[in-house]
Design a protein around this motif. Sequence first.
Motif, PDB file in Angstrom:
ATOM      1  N   VAL A  98       0.842  -1.192   0.000  1.00  0.00           N
ATOM      2  CA  VAL A  98       0.000   0.000   0.000  1.00  0.00           C
ATOM      3  C   VAL A  98       0.880   1.245   0.000  1.00  0.00           C
ATOM      4  CG1 VAL A  98      -1.714   1.307   1.320  1.00  0.00           C
ATOM      5  CG2 VAL A  98      -1.882  -1.193   1.177  1.00  0.00           C
ATOM      6  N   ASP A  99       0.501   2.226  -0.828  1.00  0.00           N
ATOM      7  CA  ASP A  99       1.141   3.540  -0.776  1.00  0.00           C
ATOM      8  C   ASP A  99       0.441   4.297   0.349  1.00  0.00           C
ATOM      9  OD1 ASP A  99       1.910   6.180  -1.076  1.00  0.00           O
ATOM     10  OD2 ASP A  99       2.002   6.081  -3.255  1.00  0.00           O
ATOM     11  N   TYR A 100       1.028   4.218   1.531  1.00  0.00           N
ATOM     12  CA  TYR A 100       0.340   4.717   2.721  1.00  0.00           C
ATOM     13  C   TYR A 100       0.142   6.227   2.710  1.00  0.00           C
ATOM     14  CZ  TYR A 100       0.986   0.008   4.397  1.00  0.00           C
ATOM     15  OH  TYR A 100       0.926  -1.352   4.513  1.00  0.00           O
ATOM     16  N   LYS A 101       1.073   6.970   2.165  1.00  0.00           N
ATOM     17  CA  LYS A 101       0.944   8.424   2.129  1.00  0.00           C
ATOM     18  C   LYS A 101      -0.225   8.851   1.237  1.00  0.00           C
ATOM     19  CE  LYS A 101       3.473  12.677   1.156  1.00  0.00           C
ATOM     20  NZ  LYS A 101       4.759  13.265   0.682  1.00  0.00           N
ATOM     21  N   THR A 102      -0.268   8.311   0.020  1.00  0.00           N
ATOM     22  CA  THR A 102      -1.329   8.683  -0.916  1.00  0.00           C
ATOM     23  C   THR A 102      -2.685   8.193  -0.440  1.00  0.00           C
ATOM     24  OG1 THR A 102       0.282   8.508  -2.716  1.00  0.00           O
ATOM     25  CG2 THR A 102      -2.043   8.604  -3.327  1.00  0.00           C
ATOM     26  N   THR A 103      -2.729   6.973   0.109  1.00  0.00           N
ATOM     27  CA  THR A 103      -3.991   6.430   0.610  1.00  0.00           C
ATOM     28  C   THR A 103      -4.488   7.240   1.806  1.00  0.00           C
ATOM     29  OG1 THR A 103      -3.344   4.225  -0.150  1.00  0.00           O
ATOM     30  CG2 THR A 103      -5.137   4.354   1.442  1.00  0.00           C
ATOM     31  N   SER A 104      -3.583   7.720   2.638  1.00  0.00           N
ATOM     32  CA  SER A 104      -3.973   8.555   3.776  1.00  0.00           C
ATOM     33  C   SER A 104      -4.641   9.845   3.305  1.00  0.00           C
ATOM     34  CB  SER A 104      -2.744   8.900   4.627  1.00  0.00           C
ATOM     35  OG  SER A 104      -2.196   7.748   5.208  1.00  0.00           O
ATOM     36  N   GLU A 105      -4.111  10.417   2.252  1.00  0.00           N
ATOM     37  CA  GLU A 105      -4.703  11.655   1.706  1.00  0.00           C
ATOM     38  C   GLU A 105      -6.119  11.389   1.199  1.00  0.00           C
ATOM     39  OE1 GLU A 105      -1.906  12.769  -1.263  1.00  0.00           O
ATOM     40  OE2 GLU A 105      -0.400  13.496   0.179  1.00  0.00           O
ATOM     41  N   LYS A 106      -6.355  10.227   0.594  1.00  0.00           N
ATOM     42  CA  LYS A 106      -7.688   9.884   0.109  1.00  0.00           C
ATOM     43  C   LYS A 106      -8.668   9.718   1.273  1.00  0.00           C
ATOM     44  CE  LYS A 106      -8.403   7.150  -3.313  1.00  0.00           C
ATOM     45  NZ  LYS A 106      -8.469   5.961  -4.197  1.00  0.00           N
ATOM     46  N   ILE A 107      -8.200   9.116   2.368  1.00  0.00           N
ATOM     47  CA  ILE A 107      -9.058   8.939   3.543  1.00  0.00           C
ATOM     48  C   ILE A 107      -9.411  10.302   4.137  1.00  0.00           C
ATOM     49  CG2 ILE A 107      -9.132   8.059   5.908  1.00  0.00           C
ATOM     50  CD1 ILE A 107      -7.410   5.710   4.962  1.00  0.00           C
ATOM     51  N   ARG A 108      -8.428  11.199   4.229  1.00  0.00           N
ATOM     52  CA  ARG A 108      -8.674  12.520   4.805  1.00  0.00           C
ATOM     53  C   ARG A 108      -9.709  13.290   3.971  1.00  0.00           C
ATOM     54  NH1 ARG A 108      -6.091  15.685   8.273  1.00  0.00           N
ATOM     55  NH2 ARG A 108      -4.226  14.386   8.345  1.00  0.00           N
ATOM     56  N   GLU A 109      -9.575  13.230   2.647  1.00  0.00           N
ATOM     57  CA  GLU A 109     -10.527  13.921   1.779  1.00  0.00           C
ATOM     58  C   GLU A 109     -11.938  13.374   1.981  1.00  0.00           C
ATOM     59  OE1 GLU A 109      -9.075  13.416  -2.144  1.00  0.00           O
ATOM     60  OE2 GLU A 109      -7.326  14.737  -1.873  1.00  0.00           O
ATOM     61  N   CYS A 110     -12.031  12.068   2.163  1.00  0.00           N
ATOM     62  CA  CYS A 110     -13.333  11.434   2.353  1.00  0.00           C
ATOM     63  C   CYS A 110     -13.975  11.862   3.672  1.00  0.00           C
ATOM     64  CB  CYS A 110     -13.176   9.926   2.293  1.00  0.00           C
ATOM     65  SG  CYS A 110     -14.718   9.016   2.237  1.00  0.00           S
ATOM     66  N   VAL A 111     -13.165  11.918   4.746  1.00  0.00           N
ATOM     67  CA  VAL A 111     -13.686  12.295   6.058  1.00  0.00           C
ATOM     68  C   VAL A 111     -14.058  13.778   6.094  1.00  0.00           C
ATOM     69  CG1 VAL A 111     -13.108  12.513   8.516  1.00  0.00           C
ATOM     70  CG2 VAL A 111     -12.411  10.486   7.256  1.00  0.00           C
ATOM     71  N   ASP A 112     -13.240  14.611   5.474  1.00  0.00           N
ATOM     72  CA  ASP A 112     -13.501  16.050   5.482  1.00  0.00           C
ATOM     73  C   ASP A 112     -14.636  16.442   4.542  1.00  0.00           C
ATOM     74  OD1 ASP A 112     -11.458  16.317   7.265  1.00  0.00           O
ATOM     75  OD2 ASP A 112      -9.957  16.972   5.796  1.00  0.00           O
ATOM     76  N   GLY A 113     -14.982  15.555   3.617  1.00  0.00           N
ATOM     77  CA  GLY A 113     -16.053  15.857   2.668  1.00  0.00           C
ATOM     78  C   GLY A 113     -17.426  15.623   3.284  1.00  0.00           C
ATOM     79  N   ASP A 114     -18.430  15.648   2.436  1.00  0.00           N
ATOM     80  CA  ASP A 114     -19.800  15.427   2.900  1.00  0.00           C
ATOM     81  C   ASP A 114     -20.066  13.925   2.998  1.00  0.00           C
ATOM     82  OD1 ASP A 114     -20.302  18.142   2.948  1.00  0.00           O
ATOM     83  OD2 ASP A 114     -20.921  18.195   0.833  1.00  0.00           O
ATOM     84  N   TRP A 115     -20.218  13.471   4.211  1.00  0.00           N
ATOM     85  CA  TRP A 115     -20.557  12.065   4.415  1.00  0.00           C
ATOM     86  C   TRP A 115     -21.567  11.958   5.547  1.00  0.00           C
ATOM     87  CZ3 TRP A 115     -18.943   9.546   9.069  1.00  0.00           C
ATOM     88  CH2 TRP A 115     -18.047  10.290   9.857  1.00  0.00           C
ATOM     89  N   GLN A 116     -22.437  11.020   5.413  1.00  0.00           N
ATOM     90  CA  GLN A 116     -23.486  10.830   6.400  1.00  0.00           C
ATOM     91  C   GLN A 116     -22.911  10.154   7.631  1.00  0.00           C
ATOM     92  OE1 GLN A 116     -26.788   8.567   4.959  1.00  0.00           O
ATOM     93  NE2 GLN A 116     -27.976   8.751   6.860  1.00  0.00           N
ATOM     94  N   GLU A 117     -23.028  10.841   8.764  1.00  0.00           N
ATOM     95  CA  GLU A 117     -22.445  10.316   9.990  1.00  0.00           C
ATOM     96  C   GLU A 117     -23.037   8.948  10.317  1.00  0.00           C
ATOM     97  OE1 GLU A 117     -22.586  13.042  13.203  1.00  0.00           O
ATOM     98  OE2 GLU A 117     -21.710  14.698  12.070  1.00  0.00           O
TER      99      GLU A 117
END
Length: 500
Positions: free
Chosen positions: A172-191
């Motif tokens: 796993v490319d941990y740095k790039t995957t971490s950025e994708k997770i952060r974008e997902c959490v900071d975006g609009d998601w149903q709690e």
Amino acid sequence: MKWVKGVLLLAVCAVFAAGATQVYAAEQTEDTMEDGIRIGGIDVGGMNYQKAEKAVKEVVDQKLSTKVRLQIGDNVAKVSLKKLGYRWSDNYVIEEAIGAGKKGNIIKRFKDRLALQNHGQVYDIDISVKDQNLSDNLKKQCEAYDLDAQNASLKFTGNGFEIIPEQNGYEVDYKTTSEKIRECVDGDWQEGAELSVSAVVKTTTPKYTEKDLEKISDVAMGSFSTTFTVGGPYENRNMNIKNGVEKMDGKILYPGETLSCNEVYAPWTEENGWYPAGTYAEGEVVDSLGGGICQVSSTLYNALLRAEITVIERYSHSMSVSYVERAADAALAGDYKDLKFRNDTDAPIYIRGIYESGQLTFKIYGHDTRPENRSVEYVSVTTKTIPVKDKVTKDSSKPKGYKSVESDGHVGYVAELYKVVYEDGEEVSREKLHTSTYAMSPRKVIKGTGTEEKTTEEKTTKEKDPKEKPTEKEIKEASEPQTTKQTKKTAKKGTTAQDE
């Protein structure tokens, strides 16, 4: 007209005064949230600090328990935001909310409370994580799904070596995957809803390929054999030798790598195939798990010497052994005596171990770049011999003259090992590799110091009282001529000698 304005002004002042009075009165009651305040969707109006904190923490825990579904190649990993390192980052919001409408002078407080009643106030609950923490925690949760690249390997067959091809891996490319997770959490998601992220995976390639292993010859670079006694009393020792050979057989050491025998053989437990057998300990031979393994390491050491593989750690035994020349042994003991060697060649080396009834052999295979007219020999030279001495223990429970040898002891030696190089049969160099010292172990002797035991004749002979009357037989013997008595004694003595 002036009268009307005055009445209106008085009315406004009355209302303001009444509102101000209410503000003042509220400040005299329990410190609670004003109506109209919401924190993260929770209506906290009328709550005190403790109740609001409890309600908000429940929402925070729900947020942090949200699972992130990670697609890693063909595998799926699910991990909570909390395990990824997310935390409630603005826990000061409760203090801020409880102070709403209660700051400034009485007029400001009144206006703020009117605004709360008419429009309300919403505070968000923020969760966040530091970049490095997210990447590190993601690796802890997902590194089990990384697939290591496999170097090309070897398998020994009756017709030489079979090369097993290399295999690519991925991680796993941990740095790039971490950025994708952060974008997902900071975006609009149903709690409360599960987040889904496809991990970024990169391919890894092995260091050694089939081409590298093609260099390895079917002819051994060096080999060595030793013999051992077979039979019932030696069964445990022989089982340890067999176990040691099998654990080392097939080991591949790639260029630059180091191998430790202790790491291969540990732990020294019955579960790992070790049996109790004789080993040296403090000048004596005692049973311990793995007894006999030093013959395996010593045989391997001599094979490595003949293949001229770099040995970086080797120890002699405390006392001399019989299965190899002095100074050519290699002892293993706990974690303080090890045999370590490093592959400094340009290709992998393969270790083949062979166990047969009464003999064990090691052969070292690799890319032999030594000239054909060059050969090596190892010569052991004993420079000092230390004779066995007696260690006498006195035992008062044993009679004088008693002597028992409890152990024979060992002769001590000092020996040197030389590497001799020949070219076209002529010696071109002689190098001393090391000096080994083997302790003398004394012969243990028990000697009695107690009272001497009476002989059987002394125990059975009855002493005569001088006052007792002689028997008829004694009187008759006393009256016989001296020559007759002497003849009988001689005849008796001669009969006894013939019986012996």
